[in-house]
Enzyme design. Structure first.
Site, mmCIF file in Angstrom:
data_model
loop_
_atom_site.group_PDB
_atom_site.id
_atom_site.type_symbol
_atom_site.label_atom_id
_atom_site.label_comp_id
_atom_site.label_asym_id
_atom_site.label_seq_id
_atom_site.Cartn_x
_atom_site.Cartn_y
_atom_site.Cartn_z
ATOM 1 N N ARG A 225 0.862 -1.176 0.000
ATOM 2 C CA ARG A 225 0.000 0.000 0.000
ATOM 3 C C ARG A 225 0.902 1.231 0.000
ATOM 4 N NH1 ARG A 225 -3.546 -2.647 -1.569
ATOM 5 N NH2 ARG A 225 -5.569 -3.106 -0.630
ATOM 6 N N HIS A 273 -1.672 0.956 -9.695
ATOM 7 C CA HIS A 273 -2.310 -0.038 -8.818
ATOM 8 C C HIS A 273 -2.925 -1.175 -9.649
ATOM 9 C CE1 HIS A 273 -4.185 -0.592 -4.589
ATOM 10 N NE2 HIS A 273 -4.077 -1.759 -5.184
HETATM 11 P P1 NDP Z 1 -1.343 -11.572 4.435
HETATM 12 O O1 NDP Z 1 -2.172 -11.104 5.557
HETATM 13 O O2 NDP Z 1 -1.396 -12.999 4.042
HETATM 14 O O3 NDP Z 1 0.205 -11.199 4.733
HETATM 15 C C1 NDP Z 1 0.582 -10.018 5.347
HETATM 16 C C2 NDP Z 1 2.024 -10.120 5.771
HETATM 17 O O4 NDP Z 1 2.390 -8.897 6.454
HETATM 18 C C3 NDP Z 1 2.260 -11.269 6.773
HETATM 19 O O5 NDP Z 1 3.444 -11.965 6.447
HETATM 20 C C4 NDP Z 1 2.424 -10.540 8.097
HETATM 21 O O6 NDP Z 1 3.246 -11.189 9.048
HETATM 22 C C5 NDP Z 1 3.106 -9.273 7.622
HETATM 23 N N1 NDP Z 1 3.037 -8.267 8.655
HETATM 24 C C6 NDP Z 1 1.946 -7.644 9.175
HETATM 25 N N2 NDP Z 1 2.296 -6.809 10.160
HETATM 26 C C7 NDP Z 1 3.652 -6.907 10.272
HETATM 27 C C8 NDP Z 1 4.613 -6.298 11.125
HETATM 28 N N3 NDP Z 1 4.252 -5.421 12.069
HETATM 29 N N4 NDP Z 1 5.915 -6.625 10.945
HETATM 30 C C9 NDP Z 1 6.283 -7.524 10.009
HETATM 31 N N5 NDP Z 1 5.419 -8.151 9.170
HETATM 32 C C10 NDP Z 1 4.123 -7.844 9.312
HETATM 33 O O7 NDP Z 1 -1.695 -10.644 3.203
HETATM 34 P P2 NDP Z 1 -1.486 -10.926 1.626
HETATM 35 O O8 NDP Z 1 -0.175 -11.550 1.404
HETATM 36 O O9 NDP Z 1 -2.688 -11.606 1.084
HETATM 37 O O10 NDP Z 1 -1.512 -9.415 1.067
HETATM 38 C C11 NDP Z 1 -0.514 -8.508 1.476
HETATM 39 C C12 NDP Z 1 -0.858 -7.103 1.033
HETATM 40 O O11 NDP Z 1 -0.645 -6.951 -0.354
HETATM 41 C C13 NDP Z 1 -2.315 -6.685 1.232
HETATM 42 O O12 NDP Z 1 -2.559 -6.294 2.568
HETATM 43 C C14 NDP Z 1 -2.451 -5.531 0.277
HETATM 44 O O13 NDP Z 1 -2.142 -4.331 0.938
HETATM 45 C C15 NDP Z 1 -1.397 -5.812 -0.783
HETATM 46 N N6 NDP Z 1 -1.995 -6.101 -2.086
HETATM 47 C C16 NDP Z 1 -1.737 -5.274 -3.136
HETATM 48 C C17 NDP Z 1 -2.244 -5.531 -4.386
HETATM 49 C C18 NDP Z 1 -1.907 -4.673 -5.546
HETATM 50 O O14 NDP Z 1 -2.551 -4.799 -6.585
HETATM 51 N N7 NDP Z 1 -0.927 -3.807 -5.450
HETATM 52 C C19 NDP Z 1 -3.107 -6.688 -4.629
HETATM 53 C C20 NDP Z 1 -3.300 -7.508 -3.468
HETATM 54 C C21 NDP Z 1 -2.775 -7.212 -2.243
HETATM 55 P P3 NDP Z 1 2.796 -12.612 9.687
HETATM 56 O O15 NDP Z 1 3.004 -13.619 8.568
HETATM 57 O O16 NDP Z 1 3.750 -12.825 10.778
HETATM 58 O O17 NDP Z 1 1.357 -12.463 10.094
HETATM 59 C C1 OXD Z 2 -5.889 -5.764 -3.123
HETATM 60 C C2 OXD Z 2 -5.501 -4.779 -4.133
HETATM 61 O O1 OXD Z 2 -5.708 -5.500 -1.934
HETATM 62 O O2 OXD Z 2 -5.853 -4.961 -5.318
HETATM 63 O O3 OXD Z 2 -6.381 -6.852 -3.510
HETATM 64 O O4 OXD Z 2 -4.803 -3.821 -3.807
#
Ligand code: NDP
Ligand code: OXD
Length: 310
Positions: A225, A273
């Site tokens: 993000r 995006h």
């Molecule tokens: P998940 O919830 O599966 O993974 C999130 C990761 O962030 C986990 O590994 C988590 O750690 C880590 N995390 C959260 N808080 C912390 C912290 N304080 N310190 C270190 N690590 C942390 O989400 P997804 O993989 O499904 O998606 C990730 C992000 O990708 C979404 O939230 C979204 O913002 C973004 N996204 C962007 C898209 C785009 O088109 N640009 C499309 C889809 C998603 P832990 O494993 O330990 O819980």
């Molecule tokens: C998502 C995105 O969070 O598209 O899926 O950013």
């Protein structure tokens, strides 16, 4: 089971979603917020963003399903308290995110970003093709998407490390977890791919200090993000030559204003995006499963933990 689903998104197509859901469950009614009447008759909401007036009038919703893997665009503070919220995890979304990360990493690894600039400058400067062993990639966030990206990059031959909140064992990936491991993680790679969840703990995590701790000549790829990155800090580190380049799919303001400083930095590539795509055909079964769970009072799949913020 029959039911009424509220739809609200400024980027997803309600007709395509209605068709995909109807194909699996003809008795489900999907209604776009722009034509929705009698808000109290809706059971479930499928949202990229809430409707402009908020969800207050939709007082009988049993659950909210995000139209994204991320949920910050929903502005959690405005959602009705106590209504469970689920993220969307969809194989098509994962594959498109993996494709994007692999493309961005390769573009920097093979110097295409530099060669694009050299082409415009009519310059020919030979350099020997690099070795993947000398281009380790670090993934911030090893969740559903970060884990898939890490594994694909490793299969392609890159040394891969990852950083998350809690340790997640992943074959062949060097793991770092928690704030105490962050300095070692930042020293471990040449290209950094951010797919963290955005929370109060990860907001601004890509800043002057952390990007300054990356090895000179590093690359930053942000697919999480816009709030993960302090944009002015990246611009300063690129101008100073410490960060060699960046690929940014997300920005603090989307769409970015035409006078955004990144548009004047040749080392920075901005994409609007587009990294991950949700396909109604592939995601509809997951939405229906969560609709059924909500109607039966069962826990949703991919439930967001409000305390954790993701
Ligand atoms: P998940 O919830 O599966 O993974 C999130 C990761 O962030 C986990 O590994 C988590 O750690 C880590 N995390 C959260 N808080 C912390 C912290 N304080 N310190 C270190 N690590 C942390 O989400 P997804 O993989 O499904 O998606 C990730 C992000 O990708 C979404 O939230 C979204 O913002 C973004 N996204 C962007 C898209 C785009 O088109 N640009 C499309 C889809 C998603 P832990 O494993 O330990 O819980
Ligand atoms: C998502 C995105 O969070 O598209 O899926 O950013």
């Amino acid at each position: 089971m029959a039911g009424k689903i509220l739809f609200s998104s400024d980027i997803d197509d309600p007709a395509a979603w209605a068709a995909a859901l109807r194909a699996l469950r003809p008795e489900l009614e999907l209604v776009d917020w722009r034509v929705a009447a009698e808000p109290e008759t809706f059971d479930f909401a499928l949202l990229w963003k809430p409707p402009p007036g908020g969800l207050g009038p939709y007082r009988n919703l049993k659950a909210i399903q995000s139209l994204g893997a991320g949920i910050n665009q929903l502005d959690l503070g405005t959602l009705p308290p106590g209504v469970p919220l689920a993220r969307l995890i969809d194989p098509h979304l994962t594959e498109t995110m993996v494709d994007y990360a692999v493309t961005a990493v390769h573009r920097h690894f093979r110097g295409f970003d530099r060669f694009e600039r050299q082409t415009r400058a009519r310059r020919w400067a030979y350099e020997a093709p690099p070795a993947k062993a000398d281009f380790p990639v670090g993934i911030l966030g090893l969740g559903v998407l970060g884990g898939a990206i890490a594994q694909r990059l490793r299969t392609l031959g890159f040394p891969v490390s990852g950083w998350s909140r809690s340790p997640r064992p992943l074959d062949g990936i060097t793991l770092f977890a928690g704030p105490e491991d962050l300095p070692a993680f930042l020293a471990s790679a040449r290209a950094f791919v951010c797919v963290l969840a955005l929370t109060e703990h990860t907001a601004g995590i890509l800043n002057r200090e952390t990007m300054g701790a990356m090895p000179p000549g590093s690359y930053v790829i942000n697919m999480g993000r816009g709030g993960h990155l302090v944009e002015a800090d990246l611009a300063a580190l690129v101008r100073a030559g410490h960060i060699a380049g960046a690929t940014l799919d997300v920005l603090s303001q989307e769409p970015a204003p035409a006078d955004h400083p990144f548009y004047d930095l040749p080392e920075v590539l901005v994409t609007p995006h587009v990294a991950g795509g949700i396909a109604p055909g592939s995601a509809a079964p997951i939405v229906i499963e969560n609709f059924d769970r909500a109607m039966a009072g069962k826990p949703l799949l991919n439930l967001v933990d409000p305390a954790r913020g993701y």
